[in-house]
Scaffold this motif. Sequence first.
Motif, short mmCIF file in Angstrom:
data_model
loop_
_atom_site.label_atom_id
_atom_site.label_comp_id
_atom_site.label_asym_id
_atom_site.label_seq_id
_atom_site.Cartn_x
_atom_site.Cartn_y
_atom_site.Cartn_z
N ASN A 130 -11.96 4.44 -5.34
CA ASN A 130 -12.07 5.08 -6.64
C ASN A 130 -10.73 5.14 -7.35
N VAL A 131 -9.68 5.42 -6.58
CA VAL A 131 -8.35 5.55 -7.18
C VAL A 131 -7.98 4.27 -7.89
N ILE A 184 12.76 10.90 0.55
CA ILE A 184 12.13 10.56 -0.74
C ILE A 184 12.59 11.53 -1.82
N VAL A 225 2.26 2.80 5.55
CA VAL A 225 1.15 3.60 5.02
C VAL A 225 1.61 4.65 4.04
N PHE A 226 2.87 5.06 4.18
CA PHE A 226 3.37 6.11 3.29
C PHE A 226 3.84 5.57 1.95
N THR A 227 4.03 4.25 1.89
CA THR A 227 4.75 3.73 0.72
C THR A 227 4.07 3.99 -0.62
N PRO A 228 2.74 3.88 -0.74
CA PRO A 228 2.17 4.22 -2.06
C PRO A 228 2.54 5.64 -2.48
N LYS A 229 2.49 6.57 -1.52
CA LYS A 229 2.82 7.96 -1.83
C LYS A 229 4.28 8.08 -2.26
N GLU A 236 10.08 12.28 4.20
CA GLU A 236 9.77 13.09 3.03
C GLU A 236 11.03 13.66 2.39
N GLU A 272 4.51 7.31 -5.77
CA GLU A 272 3.90 8.38 -6.57
C GLU A 272 4.88 9.54 -6.71
N ILE A 273 5.50 9.93 -5.58
CA ILE A 273 6.42 11.07 -5.62
C ILE A 273 7.59 10.78 -6.55
N ALA A 328 6.31 11.20 -10.09
CA ALA A 328 5.47 12.35 -10.41
C ALA A 328 6.22 13.37 -11.26
N LYS A 339 -0.68 7.20 -12.79
CA LYS A 339 -1.12 8.53 -13.18
C LYS A 339 -0.03 9.26 -13.97
N TYR A 340 1.22 8.96 -13.64
CA TYR A 340 2.32 9.74 -14.23
C TYR A 340 3.11 8.98 -15.27
#
Lengths: 186, 1017
Positions: free
Chosen positions: B913-914, B782, B814-818, B779, B821-822, B825, B886-887
Amino acid sequence: MADVINANPTVLDASLLPTRHGAIVEKDEESVVHQELTELSLDGITYTDSEGESEDEGFDAQEIYDLISTISDPEHPLTLGQLAVVNLSDIKVIDPQDKNHIGEVIVRITPTITHCSLATLIGLGIRVRLERCLPPRFRILVLLKEGSHQSENQVNKQLNDKERVSAACENDQLLKVISHMLATCA
Amino acid sequence: MVADNAETTGCQEAVRTICGLIESNQVTLLEFIRGLGTHLTDDSNSIRTRAITLLSSVLGNVNRKKMYAKDVQVLVDFYLSKLDDEPCLREVLKGLSSLVLMSQFDPSLIPHVLNFLVEKYSPLGKLASVRYYGFEVLDSVLSVHLEPAKQYNDEIIKTYLHVSKNEKDPKNLLLSFKLSALIAQNFDISKFSEDMFDAVFCYFPISFRAPANDPYKITGDQLKQTLRDCLSASNLYAKDAFPNLLEKLSATSPTVKLDVLTTLNQCVEKYSTATVEEYWITLWNSLKYEILHNELASVETLTQLFTYYENSENEDERIIPAVLKIFQSLSDKLKNVNEDLNIKDYLYVIMDELAKNIKNHDDKRSKQSTVILAAICAANINVYNLIIPRVMPLLLASDDLTVKTQRQILTNVSFMIDSYYILFNEKEESIHPNNPMYEFKDDLLMLFNKALLSTSKVEVSLRCLAVRLVAKVVSLNYFLADQEAQLITQLVTDVLLEDDNGVTEKQILQCFKSLSSSYPSAVLEITVPRLFSFLPDNDTDLDQLNTKSRVLDILVSISESKLVIDSVMLRLVGKIEILIESAPQSYVRSVFLTLSKTADKLDAKDSTNDNMKRLVPRLFYVVLDNDKTIHDEVVLEYTGRVAKKIVLQTDTSQHEEILRELIGLFINGKPTSFVAKPLSKQLDIVNENQLPFIIFTKIISAVDKSVKFPIESSSFLNLLFKASQSTVQFSRLSVVQCISLVVNKWIDDSEYLVAILEDFKKALNDSSIPVKERANTLEVLIWIGKALIMKQHTCAQAYEEYLLSLFDSEELHVFTPKILEILVADVECYQQFKKPGPFKRPVVFNVNVRLLYKQKLFNTVLPLLVSKFESSKNQTYLLALSLMLKYVDKSIIVPHVATLLPLVLRSLSTESNVIVTSSLSILTIAVNESDELVSRHLSTVIPNLLEIVNTHKNEAVKRNALECLLSLTKFDLHLLVPYKQDIITRLAKVLDDPKRSIRRLACDCRQAYFELGVPRQ
């Protein structure tokens, strides 16, 4: 239209017509803060958005009013709501909630003058609008309000006679006028 | 030697060559004419015409100083003798007009030329283009020889009357009108005034509409305006113009009426006062009923009335402002109160006439009469001084006070107040201490009192009317004295605290906006203390209507000027000091929220230097010295927002001190002047309670990036790294964002950055460390990466590549999409704020963010994600894409729509849904931006969308799908017809959706498809 039947109707201010209050529920400020403080964190990520369980919103008179009050009057650039042809208090909805039971919507309209020959047309417009917008489980009844028209019974009979309504909807000229009336709805 | 057709380029070239030869003295004019010789008098029409054409063209183009007086005279005589030569008349007139323009033309020739013109030339039966040059000769005379021509007054006028006879061509008329106005203004037309007037008035009203391919581009409005200029050009026309125009007023066509009124207005404006005086009463009597007999729109200000009618589509309605304008012009003639005595009397006449209607408030014409009076008052300060003292008593006097009467009075008074507003706020007339309106202040206050204090709260429209009038009065320049402002504030405060009607409340809060900005001290002295007295010290509301939350909301909305905001904030902090020990958490939090909202209302230009000294220390002390609040993340967040807003708008010269002192306070527990009293327990946010990081990070994001960092930045980073290893849920982001901000603002050392990247890699690859701990490290990495990518640092590439490579990592993918996003964002800590930089250009001072960083990142990442998804079918990539979208701004996606569309189509049927939501949003962009692309896939898109709306559970997904279906209707009809019935049928089930908004959208969507292909009326 050569002669306007009622040239000078009483007009209500559009901003004073009945609307649904408090439709937008403001998000709780504190949960926003919490969301902001954790949203982009790697801690406990799931990648699904929370599915807020919310209750069903049944059909009510206001919803029907919103559907039909924006229909244009055939002879004025005004809506039926502004002319008080449709009124919230004259709409009755029986919604059994259970989707397998039949429901009923009764709309009583008040023509602007008692000899208004356009009453049938207005009624037909409302009928078409409701048939397009309500699920088929609803029975639709469009009536003239008691004492609002000289030939009340005739018009009522005409408006709720299935055969005559569907025959009217085959008439291109009539359909064009109705589609013009409904153009202001969306 | 014979020119062929004067219009071709070859001819123009030849004419230019000849002119060149003459001007450089290679050929004399005489030689040239001699060369033309007998051709000029040839018997053949065509040869003669061509010879004269050439001569006229040369005369038109040659230098005007080139000719001697003698030459001019000879040529003038030659041309005049040719005036009866029908075939070459056009060229003769053209040459004559050029000769008049020569600098050696002797003005004494003018009568000679004009007489010949009148005698030999007749416009009757000539072509329009020939007649044009007839006008042009006169135009040449008047444009160059206006002064000498004045000796030949009668000749000029007679010639004009002669050449303008029976003109019909629009281009010629334009010139004719111009000449007429010029003559009327410069010559003595008294003998001919009727003829001159008739010559132009016969064209009134003009109903000309230009033909489709009109080469001259003449519009009807142009003609109308030039004609108006003619008619208003001389006072002598008045005796004909006014009666004739007024007669035309009876026309049924509103266009004509409007033209008449506009012309009348211009005449009134242009004619002298003495002339207008004669027709004053006639005009008034003929026009007044246009207003008095009309129902006026229900607007509340004069300006609104004018704009409403002037923008009306209905020409009939535009008559109203046109008439009012004439009344204004009539009144505007009262320039001098001591001289224009007649006008003064006339004004009294109309005032007395209208007074009858005004005295009786129930009179049908009272509003119309007031509007007329208000309009003429607004025209001119003399009229205002004359009329206000007479009208206001009539308006304000009233014995019986039915609600209807009060409403009428308020409406009428409001119009009169407008005249004050227009004169002294808009036109900025200087104000005299004896302004007549001052006398009626007490009456106005009485009126407000009556309407607001002694009416039932049910009379919403009356009360709103009164409140709006109060707001209007408050906004008047130099009107209320402080004491009166206080009385008014007192009044509206009382109403605010007693009236529970939502509509009235809204109007009152609106009124407070003018009060707060015009009379802040009155609001501070009266309203603010009253409101605070309703805030309890414990949880129980003191008043049924004025609950805590209502009072707090009101406090935010009345805080409009710096003075009020400062005071409200200080009082709120004071309240917090009392509440903090005993009151329940929710109440304390809501006061903090109010504080933060109030701080937000500070204008970006307000300096907060004083708040930094007076407010922040008290706020920090009360929050940081209390065991409850220092552990309450919500309170800390709100406090942080206030502190950030204040630091941002403090002078940047103080930022270095702020940064140094606050690092000392939060990290090392040092006492500082930014905390009011020494804290009972020193802070150490790295090793102990980390929640105050929420405040600290906000301050770090707000200080000027050019300030020198007070301690060695890398050792400070190490402290933060340490903090990041042991942080808790709500402080976690603040800690990593703090690291990110420090790197973004103060660290540029590539060597150091490369070195820490290696350290991070080592730690992340060490599989002996548990994944949860490594996630903490990741984190931090990133956010450092984000800091570098945003400022496009040279090391950014290395960080980006490493982060993307984690897609292939077994444990960390598993963290890579986030991660993605970060990186894109928009986070609050990177919000950019500007201050004036060099050359007064605003520059961002708090963070380093390059303009196109997102676009660049997206362009690298997108192909990678698409190709990886194609080869692996792993949904992680799709998810990463969805989270990024989204951003990302629409414009960034548009170029990639073609690449994305296949992916989108496939992902419409996934569960997440996302993913579906973002696919639908890309699809909507595709429909709107590159419809051709989508139209090829309609057979996949439409069934998929229908499937989604019928089966999906999520409200947002369904909404997006319906909106997408709706936007498809813009496609060509033939593409949609095959699906129309299917869409209508399958949407029927959605009409029974449990959610009302979805049902409504389905209705709209169905309606759009029902209407598809139905011809419009």
